[in-house]
Design a protein around this motif. Structure first.
Motif, mmCIF file in Angstrom:
data_model
loop_
_atom_site.group_PDB
_atom_site.id
_atom_site.type_symbol
_atom_site.label_atom_id
_atom_site.label_comp_id
_atom_site.label_asym_id
_atom_site.label_seq_id
_atom_site.Cartn_x
_atom_site.Cartn_y
_atom_site.Cartn_z
ATOM 1 N N SER A 94 0.830 -1.204 0.000
ATOM 2 C CA SER A 94 0.000 0.000 0.000
ATOM 3 C C SER A 94 0.866 1.256 0.000
ATOM 4 O O SER A 94 0.584 2.224 -0.719
ATOM 5 C CB SER A 94 -0.927 0.004 1.222
ATOM 6 O OG SER A 94 -1.828 -1.082 1.181
ATOM 7 N N LEU A 95 1.915 1.239 0.800
ATOM 8 C CA LEU A 95 2.828 2.381 0.831
ATOM 9 C C LEU A 95 3.517 2.579 -0.515
ATOM 10 O O LEU A 95 3.603 3.702 -1.026
ATOM 11 C CB LEU A 95 3.877 2.159 1.930
ATOM 12 C CG LEU A 95 3.410 2.382 3.371
ATOM 13 C CD1 LEU A 95 4.374 1.722 4.354
ATOM 14 C CD2 LEU A 95 3.298 3.871 3.668
ATOM 15 N N GLU A 96 3.996 1.497 -1.076
ATOM 16 C CA GLU A 96 4.694 1.575 -2.361
ATOM 17 C C GLU A 96 3.777 2.141 -3.441
ATOM 18 O O GLU A 96 4.159 3.046 -4.199
ATOM 19 C CB GLU A 96 5.177 0.179 -2.752
ATOM 20 C CG GLU A 96 6.104 0.153 -3.958
ATOM 21 C CD GLU A 96 7.528 0.525 -3.586
ATOM 22 O OE1 GLU A 96 8.275 0.916 -4.499
ATOM 23 O OE2 GLU A 96 7.878 0.439 -2.394
ATOM 24 N N HIS A 97 2.562 1.631 -3.501
ATOM 25 C CA HIS A 97 1.617 2.078 -4.527
ATOM 26 C C HIS A 97 1.220 3.539 -4.317
ATOM 27 O O HIS A 97 1.156 4.330 -5.269
ATOM 28 C CB HIS A 97 0.378 1.183 -4.497
ATOM 29 C CG HIS A 97 -0.682 1.590 -5.478
ATOM 30 N ND1 HIS A 97 -1.727 2.427 -5.139
ATOM 31 C CD2 HIS A 97 -0.853 1.285 -6.800
ATOM 32 C CE1 HIS A 97 -2.496 2.622 -6.185
ATOM 33 N NE2 HIS A 97 -1.988 1.937 -7.212
ATOM 34 N N PHE A 98 0.960 3.916 -3.064
ATOM 35 C CA PHE A 98 0.507 5.276 -2.777
ATOM 36 C C PHE A 98 1.562 6.307 -3.160
ATOM 37 O O PHE A 98 1.260 7.309 -3.825
ATOM 38 C CB PHE A 98 0.156 5.399 -1.290
ATOM 39 C CG PHE A 98 -0.328 6.767 -0.891
ATOM 40 C CD1 PHE A 98 -1.661 7.113 -1.017
ATOM 41 C CD2 PHE A 98 0.559 7.714 -0.391
ATOM 42 C CE1 PHE A 98 -2.110 8.378 -0.654
ATOM 43 C CE2 PHE A 98 0.124 8.978 -0.027
ATOM 44 C CZ PHE A 98 -1.216 9.312 -0.160
#
Length: 233
Positions: free
Chosen positions: A21-25
């Protein structure tokens, strides 16, 4: 060189890990400045339970401008998610407060503010009582049944010369510890901020109680207890 921003309240997305989620955001919203992220975890439990990873991360940026944009702007339409702040140094992090949810954090700050207000302004009651002990005429007037005891030489010397100073010193000795505990409960994540907030509370306490409180208490006792020569006339 890289600049870090602290990310809290990372939302859980079904079928996706917190790291994903962090990577995508950040690849979507900060593609030009995002470098990488480091998740925060409960180190003692992570070997036994992978779910010990909490929704907090230190995100690295390749420029101070990119980090400032992330740290000082709202990242989501929901103001309780993707909370950002400048990341403290690793040695300055108070790890226990990292996982506090936004709603709990707001409630804790409100409760602590009320407690500090009560502590600062209602602590004047014992301070005023201790201050009144230095004036035995006033104490005898307020509590005449204590006069036989107060007139004893040992008790009189103890009340006038020793007890007021000792009581105040004990109060002021434990006060910094109490204020630091209250600052920790407020939820700040940097030790330096905790200490600064505790010092600010201590300053207001000293100003209101020790300085203003002593003046008011001393003046009140003198007002209600006129000098003995005036009573004898």
């Amino acid at each position: 060189m890289f600049i870090q921003v602290l990310i809290r309240s990372v939302p859980h997305v079904s079928g996706r890990s917190i790291s994903d989620s962090l990577e995508h955001f950040f690849q979507t919203n900060h593609p030009n400045h995002y470098l990488c992220h480091q998740l925060t975890m409960e180190r003692q439990r992570i070997l036994k339970d992978p779910k010990s990873i909490i929704s907090v991360a230190f995100v690295s940026f390749n420029s101070r401008w990119g980090a400032a944009v992330c740290a000082q702007t709202q990242q989501s339409q929901n103001p309780t998610l993707w909370l950002t702040n400048w990341a403290p140094e690793s040695r300055d992090v108070y790890w226990k407060n990292l996982s506090i949810p936004f709603v709990s954090l707001s409630i804790q700050k409100l409760v602590i503010s009320l407690l500090v207000f009560a502590l600062v302004f209602f602590y004047m009651i014992p301070i005023a009582f201790v201050q009144s002990l230095a004036n035995l005429d006033g104490l005898e007037k307020v509590a005449p049944f204590l006069k036989p005891v107060i007139e004893l030489k040992f008790i009189k010397s103890f009340l006038q010369g020793f007890l007021p100073g000792l009581a105040l010193k004990i109060f002021l000795y434990i006060l910094p510890t109490v204020l630091l505990i209250l600052s920790k409960v407020e939820g700040y994540v940097a030790l330096s901020v905790l200490e600064r907030r505790a010092v600010a509370k201590y300053y207001y306490f000293m100003l209101v109680n020790v300085f203003l409180g002593s003046i008011v208490a001393g003046t009140s006792v003198y007002f209600w207890s006129p000098p003995s020569c005036a009573r004898n006339q």
